[in-house]
Design an enzyme around this catalytic site. Structure first.
Site, PDB file in Angstrom:
ATOM      1  N   ASP A  43       0.854  -1.190   0.000  1.00  0.00           N
ATOM      2  CA  ASP A  43       0.000   0.000   0.000  1.00  0.00           C
ATOM      3  C   ASP A  43       0.887   1.237   0.000  1.00  0.00           C
ATOM      4  O   ASP A  43       1.807   1.349   0.812  1.00  0.00           O
ATOM      5  CB  ASP A  43      -0.905   0.005   1.237  1.00  0.00           C
ATOM      6  CG  ASP A  43      -1.935   1.113   1.123  1.00  0.00           C
ATOM      7  OD1 ASP A  43      -2.745   1.057   0.177  1.00  0.00           O
ATOM      8  OD2 ASP A  43      -1.915   2.047   1.953  1.00  0.00           O
ATOM      9  N   ASP A  90     -24.568 -28.575 -26.825  1.00  0.00           N
ATOM     10  CA  ASP A  90     -23.350 -29.326 -27.168  1.00  0.00           C
ATOM     11  C   ASP A  90     -23.700 -30.495 -28.077  1.00  0.00           C
ATOM     12  O   ASP A  90     -24.885 -30.809 -28.287  1.00  0.00           O
ATOM     13  CB  ASP A  90     -22.625 -29.797 -25.885  1.00  0.00           C
ATOM     14  CG  ASP A  90     -21.106 -29.841 -26.085  1.00  0.00           C
ATOM     15  OD1 ASP A  90     -20.665 -30.267 -27.167  1.00  0.00           O
ATOM     16  OD2 ASP A  90     -20.376 -29.442 -25.167  1.00  0.00           O
ATOM     17  N   GLY A  97     -26.766 -30.284 -30.400  1.00  0.00           N
ATOM     18  CA  GLY A  97     -26.592 -29.637 -31.696  1.00  0.00           C
ATOM     19  C   GLY A  97     -25.137 -29.313 -31.942  1.00  0.00           C
ATOM     20  O   GLY A  97     -24.308 -29.424 -31.037  1.00  0.00           O
ATOM     21  N   ASP A  98     -24.858 -28.920 -33.180  1.00  0.00           N
ATOM     22  CA  ASP A  98     -23.496 -28.547 -33.572  1.00  0.00           C
ATOM     23  C   ASP A  98     -23.514 -27.045 -33.832  1.00  0.00           C
ATOM     24  O   ASP A  98     -24.231 -26.582 -34.729  1.00  0.00           O
ATOM     25  CB  ASP A  98     -23.138 -29.339 -34.843  1.00  0.00           C
ATOM     26  CG  ASP A  98     -21.733 -29.034 -35.337  1.00  0.00           C
ATOM     27  OD1 ASP A  98     -21.224 -27.936 -35.038  1.00  0.00           O
ATOM     28  OD2 ASP A  98     -21.161 -29.897 -36.032  1.00  0.00           O
ATOM     29  N   PHE A  99     -22.747 -26.297 -33.054  1.00  0.00           N
ATOM     30  CA  PHE A  99     -22.880 -24.838 -33.192  1.00  0.00           C
ATOM     31  C   PHE A  99     -22.349 -24.302 -34.516  1.00  0.00           C
ATOM     32  O   PHE A  99     -22.601 -23.168 -34.876  1.00  0.00           O
ATOM     33  CB  PHE A  99     -22.320 -24.069 -31.987  1.00  0.00           C
ATOM     34  CG  PHE A  99     -20.922 -24.428 -31.538  1.00  0.00           C
ATOM     35  CD1 PHE A  99     -19.839 -24.306 -32.382  1.00  0.00           C
ATOM     36  CD2 PHE A  99     -20.708 -24.842 -30.218  1.00  0.00           C
ATOM     37  CE1 PHE A  99     -18.554 -24.610 -31.948  1.00  0.00           C
ATOM     38  CE2 PHE A  99     -19.420 -25.153 -29.776  1.00  0.00           C
ATOM     39  CZ  PHE A  99     -18.341 -25.049 -30.651  1.00  0.00           C
ATOM     40  N   ARG A 113     -13.498 -21.969 -23.274  1.00  0.00           N
ATOM     41  CA  ARG A 113     -12.463 -22.812 -23.864  1.00  0.00           C
ATOM     42  C   ARG A 113     -12.923 -23.392 -25.205  1.00  0.00           C
ATOM     43  O   ARG A 113     -12.706 -24.568 -25.486  1.00  0.00           O
ATOM     44  CB  ARG A 113     -12.081 -23.945 -22.897  1.00  0.00           C
ATOM     45  CG  ARG A 113     -11.647 -23.440 -21.546  1.00  0.00           C
ATOM     46  CD  ARG A 113     -11.223 -24.563 -20.669  1.00  0.00           C
ATOM     47  NE  ARG A 113      -9.825 -24.864 -20.848  1.00  0.00           N
ATOM     48  CZ  ARG A 113      -9.286 -26.050 -20.556  1.00  0.00           C
ATOM     49  NH1 ARG A 113     -10.039 -27.024 -20.111  1.00  0.00           N
ATOM     50  NH2 ARG A 113      -8.003 -26.255 -20.706  1.00  0.00           N
TER      51      ARG A 113
HETATM   52  O1  LIG Z   1       4.281   8.132  -8.404  1.00  0.00           O
HETATM   53  C1  LIG Z   1       3.417   7.259  -8.246  1.00  0.00           C
HETATM   54  N1  LIG Z   1       2.790   7.067  -7.064  1.00  0.00           N
HETATM   55  C2  LIG Z   1       1.861   6.121  -6.882  1.00  0.00           C
HETATM   56  C3  LIG Z   1       1.500   5.293  -7.934  1.00  0.00           C
HETATM   57  C4  LIG Z   1       0.444   4.216  -7.800  1.00  0.00           C
HETATM   58  O2  LIG Z   1      -0.508   4.582  -6.823  1.00  0.00           O
HETATM   59  C5  LIG Z   1      -1.210   3.413  -6.372  1.00  0.00           C
HETATM   60  C6  LIG Z   1      -1.330   3.490  -4.882  1.00  0.00           C
HETATM   61  O3  LIG Z   1      -2.512   2.896  -4.480  1.00  0.00           O
HETATM   62  P1  LIG Z   1      -2.556   1.570  -3.613  1.00  0.00           P
HETATM   63  O4  LIG Z   1      -1.311   1.368  -2.872  1.00  0.00           O
HETATM   64  O5  LIG Z   1      -3.818   1.585  -2.853  1.00  0.00           O
HETATM   65  O6  LIG Z   1      -2.626   0.428  -4.729  1.00  0.00           O
HETATM   66  P2  LIG Z   1      -3.745   0.154  -5.819  1.00  0.00           P
HETATM   67  O7  LIG Z   1      -3.309   0.668  -7.160  1.00  0.00           O
HETATM   68  O8  LIG Z   1      -5.099   0.549  -5.358  1.00  0.00           O
HETATM   69  O9  LIG Z   1      -3.684  -1.423  -5.935  1.00  0.00           O
HETATM   70  P3  LIG Z   1      -3.963  -2.490  -4.767  1.00  0.00           P
HETATM   71  O10 LIG Z   1      -4.812  -3.546  -5.435  1.00  0.00           O
HETATM   72  O11 LIG Z   1      -2.627  -3.003  -4.374  1.00  0.00           O
HETATM   73  O12 LIG Z   1      -4.687  -1.819  -3.633  1.00  0.00           O
HETATM   74  C7  LIG Z   1      -0.359   2.228  -6.812  1.00  0.00           C
HETATM   75  O13 LIG Z   1      -0.996   1.573  -7.903  1.00  0.00           O
HETATM   76  C8  LIG Z   1       0.928   2.869  -7.301  1.00  0.00           C
HETATM   77  O14 LIG Z   1       1.549   2.126  -8.321  1.00  0.00           O
HETATM   78  C9  LIG Z   1       2.140   5.470  -9.167  1.00  0.00           C
HETATM   79  O15 LIG Z   1       1.861   4.751 -10.159  1.00  0.00           O
HETATM   80  N2  LIG Z   1       3.106   6.438  -9.274  1.00  0.00           N
END
Ligand SMILES: O=c1[nH]cc([C@@H]2O[C@H](COP(=O)(O)OP(=O)(O)OP(=O)(O)O)[C@@H](O)[C@H]2O)c(=O)[nH]1
Length: 631
Positions: free
Chosen positions: A88, A494, A520-522, A537
């Site tokens: 994050d 199918d 059936g044959d699609f 698939r």
């Molecule tokens: O300079 C940059 N700063 C940040 C980013 C991008 O910002 C997002 C941050 O969001 P988060 O950590 O919540 O991540 P999400 O994209 O929502 O994906 P998750 O599924 O992991 O929650 C992140 O994507 C950074 O890459 C940037 O690109 N440049």
């Protein structure tokens, strides 16, 4: 810099990135990490004021993202990953935490707050090691964060709005992307650039090094040239280990057997100690006695060389129904298994030991028993059994793959070489005998059943009142659709030979509304009316010309607003990743005129027949999903 040893530790593991961020995926892909992407459903709504410092918020959110995915995969998909990585990224300025802007005004508020100032970017990362004990998920969590300081220039209103209108800020923490247009706003960066982009790669590798190579407890002091240096950063590592190991495992110092030092070939450690592994190459001394760069056992290549042996061991154990016997009668000694299945004791013992090493069986003083995943997937009668697909792989795909070289040379299928008969039509081939037909149907059923939930829930399909699954075989996906959309009318269409044999595969509990099966044959017959046509698939079996025939038939009966849903392994546009999908494309080469295709290729095919708004969802499971609507 020796990065590979650290990342190489993950080669044999099922690694999942719990993130939808394309930047994180790219950073990790670029360094050769192989992983599945399963975006987390954890909502980033933790109470910020309850954290003493901004980084604590980022770390906790990363942890919750990863835990949500680990739990979901364990419970919902019955696929416990080995490692889940969550991350994050947040921006911290004036004691405030900024995440992704919710709209343009929000982006404006963020960027004007950052203008002319220094701020901190924190990325919290969680590495979760998972294991499954008696159906319970067990996790070991490692987390860390990285801080990078970034200073913005003074931003004029005009520049700010121009940047916001570019659309770039919307999915980025703090409302900017330093790797693209946002880079123009930045005066300086102190710290790890990739941390700002979303993933602190350097710190991540150091963390892995700490986990997989903790400093040795007793460093060997007295030997000058014959010990691998103790490790404090990942830069010092040279790994030779090819097998997966517990992440807390410590290799310890290894000694070169100096008497066997030979200048022209790698030396294997042959110390006379049972605790020292003998399968890793260690560096040669050069003429001055100094250590040259370490020769490494190319574990990835060795794994590939051995892959066919591992597959065959699994196939043979499945064919002999070893997993069935062990489920009902285990633990059993090798001699008892041999008696049950009518095989030699010495051969059975080796097969069972190989299965233990491959993680399919467990071995105790009482004998051999199934692992949890063998009980779930490898017994022949379990709900999620892959037995049908394994037998199909052994009896049908194996002979075809032994002719891969000819297939590559000639660019065509090899049924004539593998089975001594020319393939007229793929399905005629499967259905020429009852045994082959049932084996094929069981194989298709096992994959369809295991992927049905992800396919059915990839998009909200509630707008479609009726659905026709063309080539829907045993109805595994159809039944799942009715579970999720109880008011949906679902038909499976199918070939008559298939429909005549579906009864064995029907669920014991009846759904609210039954699935209708039509023969059936699609390619030849009229298609049943429906709001949504499913091709799961199917397209990968055919060359473009045949696909055009099928899509134009569907297009002719599809009203505007109706749709097509494809379930296929969707390749990336550069066709570089997902070895499962790229190997499946070879699988199509040896037996069909079809192939696996990329998202752009599917989009191109669909758009030629009046289908637009093509959306692609990568599910993280075997099959991805493409949805499009008739204009
Ligand atoms: O300079 C940059 N700063 C940040 C980013 C991008 O910002 C997002 C941050 O969001 P988060 O950590 O919540 O991540 P999400 O994209 O929502 O994906 P998750 O599924 O992991 O929650 C992140 O994507 C950074 O890459 C940037 O690109 N440049």
């Amino acid at each position: 810099m020796a990065l590979n040893p650290v990342l190489g530790k993950l080669v044999s593991k099922r690694v999942v990135l719990a993130s939808a961020s394309p930047r994180r995926q790219e950073i990790l892909t670029n360094v050769g990490l192989r992983f599945e992407v399963v975006p987390s459903w954890f909502k980033e709504t933790l109470e910020k004021s309850s954290f003493a410092a901004p980084y604590e918020y980022a770390v906790e959110t990363a942890k919750q993202k990863a835990l949500e995915v680990a739990n979901r995969m364990h419970v919902k998909h019955l696929r416990t990953p080995d490692i889940v990585i969550g991350a994050d990224t947040i921006v911290s300025v004036d004691e405030q935490i900024l995440e992704k802007p919710v709209d343009k005004q929000d982006a404006y508020r963020m960027l004007s707050r950052l203008s002319g100032k220094e701020h901190s970017v924190f990325t919290g990362v969680a590495i979760i090691h998972c294991s499954s004990k008696g159906n319970q998920l067990e996790t070991e969590i490692t987390d860390f964060y990285e801080e990078t300081k970034v200073k913005f220039s003074d931003l004029s209103e005009e520049l700010l709005w121009e940047y916001i209108h570019s659309g770039e800020p919307m999915d980025k923490a703090g409302g900017y992307g330093i790797q693209a247009l946002g880079g123009m706003l930045v005066e300086y960066v102190h710290g790890d650039f990739l941390n700002v982009v979303g993933f602190p790669l350097n710190h991540f590798c150091k963390k892995l090094a700490e986990l997989y190579y903790p400093p040795p407890k007793h460093t060997v002091q007295h030997i000058k040239h014959d010990s691998i240096p103790s490790v404090d950063t990942f830069e010092n590592l040279s790994d030779g280990e090819s097998e997966s190991s517990n992440f807390t495992e410590h290799k310890g110092a290894k000694k070169l057997n100096s008497s066997s030092m030979c200048p022209s070939r790698p030396v294997y450690n042959c110390e006379n100690s049972s605790s020292v592994r003998t399968d890793s190459m260690v560096p040669l001394g050069n003429q001055n006695g100094a250590s040259e760069s370490a020769a490494k056992l190319p574990s990835k290549i060795v794994d590939l060389m051995d892959g066919f042996k591992a597959s065959k061991a699994l196939f043979v154990a499945s064919k002999l129904k070893v997993f069935d016997y062990l489920k009902t009668k285990g633990p059993l000694k090798a001699v008892d298994v041999a008696n049950e299945v009518g095989t030699s004791v010495c051969g059975t013992e080796r097969l069972l030991d190989a299965c233990v090493a491959l993680g399919l069986l467990e071995k105790t003083s009482q004998g051999y028993s199934n692992t949890d995943s063998a009980n779930t997937y490898l017994t022949s009668d379990g709900e999620y059994s892959l037995h049908g697909y394994i037998i199909h792989s052994n009896d049908h795909l194996w002979p075809l793959f032994t002719n891969l070289e000819s297939a590559v040379r000639e660019g065509s299928r090899q049924n004539h070489r593998a089975f001594g008969r020319k393939a007229e039509d793929l399905f005629k081939d499967y259905y020429h005998s009852q045994e082959v037909k049932q084996r094929f149907m069981a194989a298709m059923h096992s994959i369809a059943h295991l992927t049905a939930r992800d396919v059915a829930t990839a998009f909200d399909l509630s707008q479609f009142k009726s659905t026709c699954d063309l080539g829907g075989c045993t109805g595994a996906l159809a039944h799942e659709l009715i579970q999720i959309y109880p008011n949906m009318k679902v038909t499976v269409f199918d070939l008559p030979e298939v429909i005549a044999n579906i009864s064995y595969f029907q669920p014991s509990e009846q759904c609210a509304a039954p699935v209708t099966f039509l023969s059936g044959d699609f390619f030849k017959d009229n298609l049943p009316e429906a709001d949504l046509y499913i091709l799961s698939r199917i397209l990968h079996d055919w060359p473009d010309e045949r696909i055009h025939v099928l899509l134009s038939k569907i297009s002719a009966v599809c009203k505007p607003g109706c749709g097509i849903l494809l379930a296929e392994m969707v390749l990336d546009d550069e066709k570089k990743s997902r070895s499962t999908a790229l190997l499946q494309s070879l699988n199509m080469l040896v037996q069909t005129e079809g192939k696996e295709r990329s998202g752009s290729e599917y989009r191109g095919l669909l758009e030629q027949h009046g289908f637009a708004n093509v959306k692609i969802k990568l599910t993280g499971n075997l099959l991805d999903v493409v949805l499009c609507i008739k204009t």
